[in-house]
Design a protein around this motif. Structure first.
Motif, short mmCIF file in Angstrom:
data_model
loop_
_atom_site.label_atom_id
_atom_site.label_comp_id
_atom_site.label_asym_id
_atom_site.label_seq_id
_atom_site.Cartn_x
_atom_site.Cartn_y
_atom_site.Cartn_z
N TYR A 422 0.82 -1.22 0.00
CA TYR A 422 0.00 0.00 0.00
C TYR A 422 0.85 1.26 0.00
O TYR A 422 0.62 2.18 -0.80
CB TYR A 422 -0.92 -0.01 1.22
N HIS A 426 0.99 3.91 -2.87
CA HIS A 426 0.57 5.27 -2.57
C HIS A 426 1.68 6.29 -2.83
O HIS A 426 1.46 7.32 -3.46
CB HIS A 426 0.12 5.36 -1.11
N ARG A 429 2.47 6.70 -6.46
CA ARG A 429 1.40 7.25 -7.31
C ARG A 429 1.52 8.76 -7.51
O ARG A 429 1.43 9.26 -8.62
CB ARG A 429 0.04 6.92 -6.71
N SER A 430 1.72 9.45 -6.39
CA SER A 430 1.71 10.93 -6.51
C SER A 430 2.78 11.46 -7.45
O SER A 430 2.47 12.22 -8.36
CB SER A 430 1.87 11.57 -5.14
N ARG A 433 1.89 10.70 -10.98
CA ARG A 433 0.82 11.55 -11.45
C ARG A 433 1.31 12.95 -11.78
O ARG A 433 0.94 13.58 -12.75
CB ARG A 433 -0.30 11.61 -10.41
N ALA A 434 2.21 13.41 -10.88
CA ALA A 434 2.76 14.76 -11.10
C ALA A 434 3.50 14.84 -12.43
O ALA A 434 3.31 15.77 -13.22
CB ALA A 434 3.68 15.14 -9.93
N GLU A 436 3.12 12.93 -15.03
CA GLU A 436 2.13 12.88 -16.12
C GLU A 436 1.48 14.23 -16.35
O GLU A 436 1.38 14.72 -17.49
CB GLU A 436 1.02 11.88 -15.75
N ASN A 437 1.01 14.81 -15.20
CA ASN A 437 0.32 16.10 -15.32
C ASN A 437 1.19 17.20 -15.90
O ASN A 437 0.78 17.93 -16.81
CB ASN A 437 -0.19 16.55 -13.95
N LEU A 438 2.40 17.28 -15.37
CA LEU A 438 3.29 18.36 -15.83
C LEU A 438 3.61 18.21 -17.31
O LEU A 438 3.58 19.19 -18.06
CB LEU A 438 4.57 18.35 -14.99
N LEU A 440 1.76 16.73 -19.47
CA LEU A 440 0.52 17.02 -20.19
C LEU A 440 0.26 18.52 -20.30
O LEU A 440 -0.09 19.04 -21.35
CB LEU A 440 -0.64 16.33 -19.47
N TRP A 441 0.37 19.18 -19.13
CA TRP A 441 0.13 20.63 -19.15
C TRP A 441 1.10 21.38 -20.05
O TRP A 441 0.71 22.32 -20.76
CB TRP A 441 0.22 21.18 -17.71
N GLU A 444 -0.15 20.83 -23.42
CA GLU A 444 -1.39 21.58 -23.64
C GLU A 444 -1.13 23.09 -23.79
O GLU A 444 -1.69 23.74 -24.66
CB GLU A 444 -2.36 21.36 -22.45
N ASP A 445 -0.28 23.60 -22.89
CA ASP A 445 -0.11 25.06 -22.86
C ASP A 445 0.81 25.56 -23.98
O ASP A 445 0.61 26.63 -24.53
CB ASP A 445 0.48 25.51 -21.52
N SER A 469 2.97 4.08 -14.66
CA SER A 469 1.81 4.04 -13.78
C SER A 469 1.08 2.72 -13.90
O SER A 469 0.73 2.08 -12.91
CB SER A 469 0.89 5.20 -14.16
N ASP B 29 1.26 18.99 -2.12
CA ASP B 29 1.89 18.71 -3.42
C ASP B 29 1.59 19.86 -4.38
O ASP B 29 0.44 20.10 -4.73
CB ASP B 29 1.31 17.38 -3.95
N VAL B 31 2.20 20.22 -7.46
CA VAL B 31 1.64 19.81 -8.75
C VAL B 31 0.14 19.60 -8.61
O VAL B 31 -0.64 19.93 -9.50
CB VAL B 31 2.32 18.52 -9.27
N SER B 32 -0.25 19.01 -7.47
CA SER B 32 -1.68 18.86 -7.20
C SER B 32 -2.39 20.20 -7.22
O SER B 32 -3.45 20.34 -7.83
CB SER B 32 -1.87 18.23 -5.82
N MET B 34 -1.42 22.94 -8.63
CA MET B 34 -1.43 23.42 -10.01
C MET B 34 -2.56 22.80 -10.78
O MET B 34 -3.26 23.46 -11.53
CB MET B 34 -0.11 23.07 -10.70
N ALA B 35 -2.75 21.47 -10.59
CA ALA B 35 -3.81 20.78 -11.31
C ALA B 35 -5.16 21.37 -11.00
O ALA B 35 -5.98 21.60 -11.90
CB ALA B 35 -3.76 19.29 -10.97
N ARG B 38 -5.53 24.86 -12.60
CA ARG B 38 -5.76 24.74 -14.03
C ARG B 38 -7.20 24.35 -14.32
O ARG B 38 -7.85 24.90 -15.21
CB ARG B 38 -4.85 23.69 -14.67
N THR B 111 -5.60 11.13 -2.45
CA THR B 111 -5.32 9.95 -3.28
C THR B 111 -5.75 8.66 -2.55
O THR B 111 -5.92 7.62 -3.16
CB THR B 111 -3.82 9.85 -3.61
N ASN B 134 -5.74 9.19 -11.28
CA ASN B 134 -4.74 9.75 -12.20
C ASN B 134 -5.37 10.61 -13.29
O ASN B 134 -4.82 11.62 -13.70
CB ASN B 134 -3.93 8.61 -12.85
N THR B 136 -7.52 13.27 -15.27
CA THR B 136 -7.89 14.64 -14.91
C THR B 136 -9.39 14.85 -14.89
O THR B 136 -9.88 15.84 -14.40
CB THR B 136 -7.28 15.66 -15.92
#
Lengths: 645, 157
Positions: A422, A426, A429-430, A433-434, A436-438, A440-441, A444-445, A469, B29, B31-32, B34-35, B38, B111, B134, B136
């Motif tokens: 676990y 856990h 994951r964060s 995810r970060a 991935e998001n960064l 992606l953004w 996107e931007d 992931s 976090d 980045v969280s 920021m998400a 956005r 999470t 995960n 969005t």
């Protein structure tokens, strides 16, 4: 661990000892009861073989005695011929009885007293015969006396008959003479002689008559009374009288009358004095009566003695019957009491043994051990076993404690692993995810402003992050597989496959068919779902045609089911068929087919966990397609739910 | 009293109320954060947004927001559970014991999907529990929901 390596056999030993003790007790009890029964039997035979015959014998003696007493009485009071005849019969009867008794019962006995009684009875019987003979003599004498009395009567009558005419004659002559004298018809001096002789004759006659009659009367009286002294006196008187009569008779002129009178007198004399005359008879009767009386006295004494002896015997016999009956009753009540006591004691001992040895030592501990085993099997590790000792149960309990410790450690280690998995998931994951998001953004931007290479790199970052992931998810699932407790549920494989088909093939490009003979099964649903998901997903992913057919079939094999997943895809070469089940092994590079390479490894892990096997059947050189076959446990409807933990 | 308030409000006043709702994002976090920001931009949410990196900071922010009348302006709070110094559950504990802050509307946005966390959070009277996945889309849906919530629901003052 336990110091002794040799298995302790205490319980076995104790049980054997207990049962041996019980057997011994029972044997002792049986022996004891046998003793009581034999005592009882002895008492009973005592009664039947000794006391009862003794009593019977004594009763016979008593009967005999009473007969003797009756007879005695009869003898004593007998007077008539009829009675004497009866006595003869009774004497014979008694004689027979005594003889019978002597020959049978008394002969068999060893008792001195009984022998004496027998002897006495014999003598009594003999004396009875004697007494009887006396009686008969007495009777005949009395009969003779009766005859004698008749004779006396006759003689008297004859005498009277003889004399009275004479007296009348003499009287008439006298009267005639006197009348003649009176009339002077005769000469007085002539007649005087006649008268004197008449008177003289008359007086002589009177005296004779008087004496004669007196004698007969005396004789008669004598015969009736028969008293000794009187007899002597009267005998003398009679003799005197007769002498006088004879004298007188001789003085009388000889005539026929005188001769007749003499004759009668002689007869009278004979009647009285003959050898069988009245006096003789009287003497016989007196004599015999005396003898009879003295014998009777002796007999009475004898009978009294015998009576005493017999009464003694009867009393003894009665006492003995009472004693032996009482002894029997005692023996019986003793036997009953001792049987009851023995049974109670034995039962008590058996109960105590049963309680202390079996119940406390065995039953309780055994049931506690059983409870502990069942508890631990169900998964409850929290309670200690609760049984101790150095015997077999104790050893088992100790081993169970060890198992329990191991199980607890295992559970702890599983829990640790769970926590690790676990935490890993856990914490991984964060950041993932970060990333991935960064990425992606940024795309996107700034897409229009970025050079193409930079854009491509960013896409690759995104792609790899996603892959990472998904790998992380798959790895987590793989590590968890088979460790989680999965409950047994009712599952319809057909419905499951339909759901999976909808989920995995959204656009329904494939037709997924389920050929299920069985409707619902009771089994571990979650892992089965994981396996089918992976197999169907693999089939879809690796398919080389736009449209494909995937068939899932289920058949029952005793306590398990066999599931086959067949697809008409490209198939798998023989040389790779073992490799594909390994960790991170892929047939196609990840750019062609998405996947972490963990799917089949996961499936194999799960199938193995539930004691099954999975195989693949495929020969692409002959025909396309592959079939994955595995078996899975199922349970009947009311099975005990044992957690797979 | 809330019902009568609802009836008394006019549209403009409601608009004002809606506009006045502040968002407080509590998450360690960046980045969280920021998400979330956005997503809010994409949804064209105009509400003022405050940020706190942990429970302690959040308490500070709240204290600083207390007005002259000793009242808090309306807040909608999103709360992450795993934070340093003071984590989400501890923050909830503090807030619910404070007479001024205990009526705050808080959504847990984390999470963790552990049932124990969910139960403990609901024990502290949260308005809702949202699991960050995960994708969005979850965040967008969550914020849309919060937006609608803010517009419709009357918050305690």
């Amino acid at each position: 661990m336990s110091v002794s390596t040799q298995r302790s056999a205490q319980i076995v030993f104790r049980l054997r000892a207990a049962f041996t003790a019980i057997t011994v007790l029972l044997i002792v009890g049986i022996f004891f009861i046998s003793v009581q029964l034999s005592r009882l039997s002895n008492a009973h035979s005592q009664i039947t073989q000794l006391s009862v015959p003794s009593l019977i014998r004594s009763q016979e003696l008593e009967r005999l005695l009473s007969k003797t007493l009756i007879l005695q009485d009869q003898i004593r009071t007998a007077s008539t011929t009829h009675e004497i005849a009866k006595i003869e019969k009774s004497i014979d009867s008694l004689n027979t009885d005594v003889n019978e008794l002597l020959n049978t019962t008394l002969v068999r006995s060893q008792n001195a007293l009984l022998t004496d009684i027998g002897t006495e009875l014999e003598e009594i019987v003999t004396s009875n015969a004697l007494l009887f003979s006396y009686l008969t003599v007495i009777e005949s004498s009395e009969l003779s006396l009766l005859g004698g009395r008749d004779s006396l009567l006759r003689v008297r009558e004859s005498f009277r008959a003889l004399v009275e005419p004479l007296v009348i004659d003499a009287e008439s002559i006298l009267r005639t003479t006197l009348i003649a004298i009176d009339r002077e018809t005769v000469n007085a001096s002539e007649i005087t002689d006649t008268i004197f002789s008449q008177v003289y004759n008359q007086s002589k006659l009177n005296e004779i008559s008087f004496r004669f009659l007196a004698t007969t009367e005396l004789a008669e009286q004598l015969s009736l009374q028969n008293i000794d002294i009187e007899r002597q006196v009267d005998t003398a008187t009679i003799q005197y009288n007769i002498r006088i009569v004879v004298q007188l008779l001789t003085a009388i002129d000889k005539s026929e009358i005188q001769r007749n009178l003499a004759r009668l007198t002689n007869e009278l004399h004979n009647i009285i004095f003959a050898a069988d005359g009245v006096l003789a008879q009287l003497a016989t009767v007196a004599d015999y009566k005396q003898q009879f009386d003295s014998y009777q006295a002796i007999q009475t004494q004898r009978i009294s003695n015998v009576s005493e002896a017999i009464n003694y015997v009867v009393d003894n016999a009665t006492d003995e019957i009472f004693d032996s009956t009482a002894a029997f009753k005692n023996a019986l009540s003793d036997a009953v009491l001792s049987v009851i006591i023995a049974a109670t004691v034995i039962s008590l001992i058996i109960a105590l043994l049963s309680y202390f040895v079996v119940e406390r030592q065995l039953n309780r501990r055994l049931s506690r051990l059983t409870d502990a085993v069942l508890r631990i099997a169900k998964g409850d590790m929290d309670h200690s076993v609760g049984v101790s000792g150095v015997d077999e149960l104790g050893l088992m309990a100790n081993s169970l404690e060890v198992f329990r410790d191991t199980a607890i450690k295992l559970r702890l280690s599983n829990q640790e692993m769970e926590q690790f998995a676990y935490a890993a998931s856990h914490d991984l994951r964060s950041p993932l995810r970060a990333i991935e998001n960064l990425a992606l953004w940024t795309i996107e931007d700034l897409a229009p402003e970025l050079p193409e290479e930079a854009l491509e790199n960013l896409n690759k970052i995104l792609e790899r992050a996603k892959r990472l992931s998904s790998l992380q998810t798959d790895l987590l699932e793989y590590s968890r597989a088979g460790h989680l407790e999965s409950p047994v549920e009712s599952v319809s494989i057909k419905l499951l496959v339909e759901d999976l088909s909808e989920l995995l093939d959204e656009r329904q490009l494939f037709s997924v068919i389920c050929d299920d003979e069985i409707n619902y099964v009771n089994t571990y649903k979650t892992p089965l779902q994981q396996i089918l998901t992976n197999l169907i997903n693999n089939a879809i992913k690796h398919h080389d045609k736009a449209k494909g057919v995937i068939t899932v079939s289920v058949i029952q094999l005793d306590k398990r089911i066999e599931i086959q997943v067949h697809d008409n895809g490209p198939g798998i070469e023989q040389e790779y068929q073992e490799r594909i089940f390994g960790l991170f092994n892929r047939l196609k590079p990840p750019d062609e087919v998405e996947g972490s390479g963990l799917g089949l490894a996961l499936i194999r892990k799960l199938v193995k966990r539930y004691n099954g096997t999975i195989t693949v059947v495929s020969n692409p050189s002959i025909a396309p397609g592959s079939t994955f076959i595995f078996d899975w446990p199922v349970f009947p409807a009311d099975n005990l739910v044992l957690n797979a933990g | 009293m809330i019902c009568s308030k609802l009836h008394k409000m006019t549209d403009t006043r409601m608009q004002k109320a809606y506009n006045a709702v502040e968002f407080l994002i509590i998450d360690d976090d960046d980045v969280s954060i920021m998400a979330i920001q956005r997503s809010m931009r994409k949804l064209s949410l105009a509400n003022p947004v405050k940020v706190a990196r942990n429970g302690l900071e959040a308490l500070e922010v709240l204290k600083n927001s207390v007005g002259a009348d000793n009242k808090l302006p309306p807040f909608i709070i999103t709360l992450d559970l795993s934070m340093p110094k003071m984590n989400g559950l501890e923050f909830l504990e503090h807030v619910r014991n404070d007479s001024l802050f205990n009526k705050l509307v808080i959504f847990v946005l984390t999470t963790s999907d552990a049932p124990t966390d969910i139960a403990s959070a609901y024990d502290k009277n949260i308005a809702g529990y949202i699991v960050k996945e995960n994708a969005t889309e979850t965040l967008r849906d969550a914020l849309e929901m919060l937006n609608n919530y803010a517009r419709l629901i009357v918050l305690p003052s």
